[in-house]
Design an enzyme around this catalytic site. Structure first.
Site, mmCIF file in Angstrom:
data_model
loop_
_atom_site.group_PDB
_atom_site.id
_atom_site.type_symbol
_atom_site.label_atom_id
_atom_site.label_comp_id
_atom_site.label_asym_id
_atom_site.label_seq_id
_atom_site.Cartn_x
_atom_site.Cartn_y
_atom_site.Cartn_z
ATOM 1 N N LYS A 1 -16.602 -6.794 5.784
ATOM 2 C CA LYS A 1 -15.532 -7.610 6.380
ATOM 3 C C LYS A 1 -15.403 -7.206 7.846
ATOM 4 O O LYS A 1 -15.654 -6.065 8.200
ATOM 5 C CB LYS A 1 -14.187 -7.306 5.718
ATOM 6 C CG LYS A 1 -14.129 -7.571 4.231
ATOM 7 C CD LYS A 1 -12.770 -7.126 3.685
ATOM 8 C CE LYS A 1 -12.711 -7.117 2.182
ATOM 9 N NZ LYS A 1 -11.520 -6.465 1.655
ATOM 10 N N SER B 1 -2.694 -7.645 3.250
ATOM 11 C CA SER B 1 -2.939 -7.472 4.689
ATOM 12 C C SER B 1 -3.334 -8.805 5.315
ATOM 13 O O SER B 1 -2.892 -9.140 6.424
ATOM 14 C CB SER B 1 -4.067 -6.461 4.919
ATOM 15 O OG SER B 1 -3.757 -5.233 4.348
ATOM 16 N N ARG C 1 -1.661 -5.805 -8.093
ATOM 17 C CA ARG C 1 -0.523 -6.666 -7.763
ATOM 18 C C ARG C 1 -0.344 -7.705 -8.860
ATOM 19 O O ARG C 1 0.473 -7.554 -9.744
ATOM 20 C CB ARG C 1 -0.755 -7.346 -6.405
ATOM 21 C CG ARG C 1 -0.675 -6.397 -5.231
ATOM 22 C CD ARG C 1 -1.207 -7.010 -3.971
ATOM 23 N NE ARG C 1 -2.608 -7.355 -4.114
ATOM 24 C CZ ARG C 1 -3.377 -7.820 -3.150
ATOM 25 N NH1 ARG C 1 -2.888 -8.038 -1.971
ATOM 26 N NH2 ARG C 1 -4.647 -8.071 -3.359
ATOM 27 N N HIS D 1 0.842 -1.204 0.000
ATOM 28 C CA HIS D 1 0.000 0.000 0.000
ATOM 29 C C HIS D 1 0.877 1.254 0.000
ATOM 30 O O HIS D 1 0.609 2.213 -0.737
ATOM 31 C CB HIS D 1 -0.871 0.071 1.262
ATOM 32 C CG HIS D 1 -1.905 -1.001 1.397
ATOM 33 N ND1 HIS D 1 -2.005 -1.788 2.508
ATOM 34 C CD2 HIS D 1 -2.911 -1.397 0.572
ATOM 35 C CE1 HIS D 1 -3.036 -2.623 2.377
ATOM 36 N NE2 HIS D 1 -3.591 -2.405 1.201
HETATM 37 O O1 PNS Z 1 -8.837 -2.704 0.205
HETATM 38 P P1 PNS Z 1 -10.114 -3.213 -0.398
HETATM 39 O O2 PNS Z 1 -10.921 -3.939 0.644
HETATM 40 O O3 PNS Z 1 -9.881 -4.035 -1.631
HETATM 41 O O4 PNS Z 1 -10.942 -1.909 -0.838
HETATM 42 C C1 PNS Z 1 -12.242 -2.028 -1.345
HETATM 43 C C2 PNS Z 1 -12.924 -0.647 -1.484
HETATM 44 C C3 PNS Z 1 -12.900 0.066 -0.142
HETATM 45 C C4 PNS Z 1 -12.187 0.176 -2.501
HETATM 46 C C5 PNS Z 1 -14.382 -0.879 -1.979
HETATM 47 O O5 PNS Z 1 -14.976 -1.887 -1.218
HETATM 48 C C6 PNS Z 1 -15.244 0.391 -1.897
HETATM 49 O O6 PNS Z 1 -14.965 1.373 -2.525
HETATM 50 N N1 PNS Z 1 -16.295 0.346 -1.063
HETATM 51 C C7 PNS Z 1 -17.174 1.462 -0.823
HETATM 52 C C8 PNS Z 1 -18.581 1.176 -1.315
HETATM 53 C C9 PNS Z 1 -18.711 1.468 -2.790
HETATM 54 O O7 PNS Z 1 -18.468 2.552 -3.256
HETATM 55 N N2 PNS Z 1 -19.144 0.440 -3.566
HETATM 56 C C10 PNS Z 1 -19.297 0.572 -5.001
HETATM 57 C C11 PNS Z 1 -18.045 0.231 -5.770
HETATM 58 S S1 PNS Z 1 -17.511 -1.436 -5.405
#
Ligand code: PNS
Length: 166
Positions: free
Chosen positions: A42, A129, A91, A18
């Protein structure tokens, strides 16, 4: 044009993978908001405050990085910040389908905001993570994968937890 980007994630906790994306993103955009999802389905190990604190400590020398929590849709948060870009790290090929899903949903929700990807430095291609948490939980050696502050925080979380082999 003022270039503002958001770099969203769970960051539970932040890893060197990150941090690599954040540093490189901060060298491209004038302001980079590292935003930590607060309403994840989660079950995180670290509270959102703890995750923000760790990110702030390891990015304290990067003046154009701001760390915040966000709730709800990322697109709404990005609009509030006047961001034109969502920055994500890629990645390995295994990330691709998940990222395609998120990107196409975000494009449907707000096509004025572009998603940019940066390839993670090769040495972090298989770092996550979750894998670090697993090593930490069973008291394995995970040094060099997360900053020292994060290493200490993980060891503290799992202090007193029995090693499964015992
Ligand atoms: O680190 P991660 O868990 O892969 O990040 C995921 C994240 C936070 C980018 C994604 O879950 C997110 O943007 N969630 C907010 C809700 C949202 O906007 N959902 C619509 C697009 S998936």
């Amino acid at each position: 044009m003022v270039s503002i980007a958001v770099c969203p994630g769970s960051f539970d906790p932040i890893t060197y993978g990150h941090l690599d994306i954040i540093k490189r993103g901060a060298s491209v955009f004038e302001t980079l908001y590292v935003c930590v999802l607060n309403n994840s389905t989660k079950k995180p190990l670290f509270t959102v405050e703890e995750r923000i604190d760790l990110i702030e400590r390891v990015t304290k020398d990067i003046p154009n990085v701001k760390v915040e929590a966000f709730d709800g849709l990322l697109i709404d948060y990005a609009r509030k910040k006047h961001a034109k870009v969502i920055l994500r790290g890629l990645r390995a090929v295994s990330d691709f389908e998940y990222e395609m899903q998120i990107t196409s949903m975000n494009r449907k929700l707000g096509e004025e905001i572009e998603t940019f990807f940066m390839m993670t430095n090769n040495q972090y291609s298989f770092l996550s993570s979750s894998i670090v948490k697993e090593a930490a939980k069973y008291h394995g050696n995970f040094s060099g994968l997360v900053p020292r502050e994060v290493e200490d925080a993980l060891n503290e979380k799992f202090r007193g937890e029995p090693n499964d082999n015992n």
